[in-house]
Motif scaffolding. Structure first.
Motif, short mmCIF file in Angstrom:
data_model
loop_
_atom_site.label_atom_id
_atom_site.label_comp_id
_atom_site.label_asym_id
_atom_site.label_seq_id
_atom_site.Cartn_x
_atom_site.Cartn_y
_atom_site.Cartn_z
N GLY A 43 103.71 55.55 -33.11
CA GLY A 43 102.72 55.62 -32.06
C GLY A 43 101.32 55.31 -32.59
O GLY A 43 101.02 55.57 -33.76
N PHE A 44 100.48 54.74 -31.75
CA PHE A 44 99.09 54.50 -32.13
C PHE A 44 98.31 55.81 -32.04
O PHE A 44 98.49 56.58 -31.08
N ASP A 45 97.44 56.05 -33.02
CA ASP A 45 96.56 57.21 -32.88
C ASP A 45 95.50 56.89 -31.82
O ASP A 45 95.33 55.74 -31.40
N VAL A 46 94.79 57.92 -31.41
CA VAL A 46 93.84 57.78 -30.30
C VAL A 46 92.78 56.74 -30.62
O VAL A 46 92.41 55.92 -29.77
N GLY A 47 92.30 56.73 -31.86
CA GLY A 47 91.24 55.81 -32.24
C GLY A 47 91.67 54.36 -32.19
O GLY A 47 90.94 53.50 -31.67
N LEU A 48 92.86 54.06 -32.73
CA LEU A 48 93.35 52.69 -32.73
C LEU A 48 93.63 52.21 -31.32
O LEU A 48 93.28 51.08 -30.95
N ARG A 49 94.23 53.06 -30.51
CA ARG A 49 94.51 52.67 -29.13
C ARG A 49 93.22 52.36 -28.38
O ARG A 49 93.13 51.36 -27.66
N ALA A 50 92.21 53.21 -28.57
CA ALA A 50 90.94 52.99 -27.89
C ALA A 50 90.29 51.68 -28.35
O ALA A 50 89.72 50.94 -27.55
N GLU A 51 90.38 51.39 -29.65
CA GLU A 51 89.77 50.17 -30.16
C GLU A 51 90.50 48.93 -29.66
O GLU A 51 89.87 47.94 -29.27
N LEU A 52 91.83 48.96 -29.63
CA LEU A 52 92.59 47.82 -29.11
C LEU A 52 92.29 47.60 -27.63
O LEU A 52 92.17 46.46 -27.18
N LEU A 53 92.16 48.69 -26.90
CA LEU A 53 91.83 48.56 -25.48
C LEU A 53 90.43 47.97 -25.30
O LEU A 53 90.22 47.09 -24.46
N ALA A 54 89.48 48.43 -26.11
CA ALA A 54 88.11 47.92 -26.02
C ALA A 54 88.05 46.43 -26.32
O ALA A 54 87.28 45.68 -25.70
N LEU A 55 88.88 45.98 -27.25
CA LEU A 55 88.86 44.57 -27.66
C LEU A 55 89.50 43.65 -26.64
O LEU A 55 89.48 42.42 -26.80
N ASN A 56 90.05 44.22 -25.58
CA ASN A 56 90.55 43.39 -24.48
C ASN A 56 89.42 42.86 -23.60
O ASN A 56 89.67 42.05 -22.71
N ALA A 57 88.21 43.31 -23.84
CA ALA A 57 87.05 42.87 -23.06
C ALA A 57 85.89 42.60 -24.01
O ALA A 57 85.89 43.09 -25.15
N PRO A 58 84.90 41.82 -23.60
CA PRO A 58 83.76 41.56 -24.46
C PRO A 58 83.09 42.86 -24.92
O PRO A 58 82.91 43.78 -24.13
N CYS A 59 82.76 42.93 -26.21
CA CYS A 59 82.15 44.12 -26.76
C CYS A 59 81.33 43.73 -27.99
O CYS A 59 81.39 42.59 -28.46
N ASP A 60 80.59 44.67 -28.54
CA ASP A 60 79.74 44.40 -29.69
C ASP A 60 80.57 44.20 -30.96
O ASP A 60 81.60 44.86 -31.15
N ASN A 61 80.09 43.29 -31.81
CA ASN A 61 80.65 43.12 -33.16
C ASN A 61 82.15 42.86 -33.12
O ASN A 61 82.91 43.41 -33.93
#
Length: 375
Positions: A43-61
């Motif tokens: 399973g993905f930990d909370v941090g990795l899941r949140a980062e992968l989800l964020a990278l589905n849309a334009p974001c910083d850096n």
């Protein structure tokens, strides 16, 4: 006649899908009839899941964050590979290759001048170093380069495992996005993305209950479908597009959902929205099956959505006369199917055989897919 070879033909397939819940992996023997020897997950930990989800849309850096997320993802992949080897008692050298699809974060084929792109986060070179096994990755981009959608790639695998001449069979994968394979009685194979799978249901459930998913659809079953909202969801133009077609979180995103929910009366119950989202997924899949799978008597369901009993009951109600079951009925448990498909695709690559179906993806013709990273 010489005796048939009994030497194992072993591959590992890894799948981390649009649901962003983690990695499923299988160790498969292709000698004779396909046989899954082991299954493992991470399973993905909370941090990795949140980062992968964020990278589905334009974001910083984005570039830096995507590179680090890919490395973290490979850490999960390597854990699954190690568990499969330990449980089977096999050395890495016994496995011919690992098929590692990567994590899709953008999917925009046939756009921006006609070619477009599809982007899967992965670091297959690092995975080859970690595992000591040849890695095959980047399966979609060659199909996109050849004018195709790059998805879905599983129908050819579904035909090889589940297809029977003389009988039309449907295979429905319900991950974050849902896709349908039509295995026609005459041997023809079709397939396309139907629309949302678990992605919208999971997002709403997480937001209102704190749970990652609606266990067995119990929360949805406690609500009532909102007809006006359901119709608004079903009016999404993608559902009426003709195949070839594919989609992802680029369309069915949290922002898309918020736009559809705008104007709901205050006091609308969250469980009623969940019931409506579940009905939306069921209707999108059932409508696709009814339109393109005429004459089919059986629908086999795989992916995480196959574990949602309420969703399966709605599919059965919407498809009278069709026997709706999970792929376990055909000998392959629902959470093993897509991972096994990428083991199969890796094998196709090493054998120099096409992995796509041009009729499904819209590519100019059959292509050998994937890039090879030797051990």
């Amino acid at each position: 006649m010489p005796a048939a070879s009994t030497t194992p033909d072993l591959y590992i397939g890894l799948m981390s899908g649009t649901s962003l819940d983690g990695v499923d992996g299988v160790l498969v023997d292709f000698q004779g009839r396909l046989k899954v020897l082991q299954h493992a997950s991470c399973g993905f930990d909370v941090g990795l899941r949140a980062e992968l989800l964020a990278l589905n849309a334009p974001c910083d850096n984005e570039l830096h964050r995507a590179a680090l997320a890919a490395n973290a993802l490979v850490g999960c992949y390597a854990q699954v590979v190690q568990r499969l080897l330990e449980r089977s008692g096999l050395p890495a050298s016994a496995v011919r290759a690992v098929g590692a699809h990567g994590q899709t974060v953008r999917h925009r084929p046939q756009m921006f001048g006609g070619t477009g792109y599809t982007l899967q986060l992965n670091n297959p070179a690092l995975l080859a170093e970690r595992c000591g096994i040849c890695v095959v990755a980047d399966f979609r981009s060659r199909d996109v380069a050849a004018g195709g959608q790059g998805a879905p790639l599983v129908p050819a695998f579904h035909q090889s495992v589940f297809g029977h001449t003389g009988q039309t069979l449907l295979v429905l994968n319900i991950g974050g996005i849902s896709n349908l394979s039509v295995l026609a009685a005459d041997g023809a194979v079709g397939g396309f993305d139907c629309g949302p799978g678990n992605a919208l249901m999971d997002a709403w459930c997480q937001r209102h209950t704190g749970q990652a998913y609606d266990d067995n659809g119990a929360w949805a079953a406690s609500g009532k479908v909102l007809p006006a909202l359901l119709q608004r969801l079903l009016d999404e133009p993608f559902l009426q597009q003709l195949p070839p077609k594919s989609t992802g979180r680029d369309l069915f995103s949290a922002r898309w959902l918020q736009e559809q929910l705008a104007g709901l009366p205050s006091g609308t119950r969250a469980e009623d929205v969940q019931a409506t989202l579940t009905e939306f997924t069921a209707r999108a899949c059932a409508d696709a099956a009814g339109r393109w799978g005429m004459g089919a008597q059986q629908l086999l369901v795989c992916g995480g959505g196959a574990l949602n009993g309420y969703l399966l009951s709605r599919l059965a109600a919407l498809l009278p006369g069709v026997d709706v079951q999970t792929t376990s009925a055909a000998g392959l448990p629902p959470l093993q199917v897509e991972a096994a498909a990428f083991a199969w695709l890796a094998r196709q690559t090493l054998l120099g055989l096409p992995g796509n179906l041009a009729r499904v993806t819209g590519a100019h013709g059959p292509r050998v897919l994937g890039a090879i990273y030797p051990a």
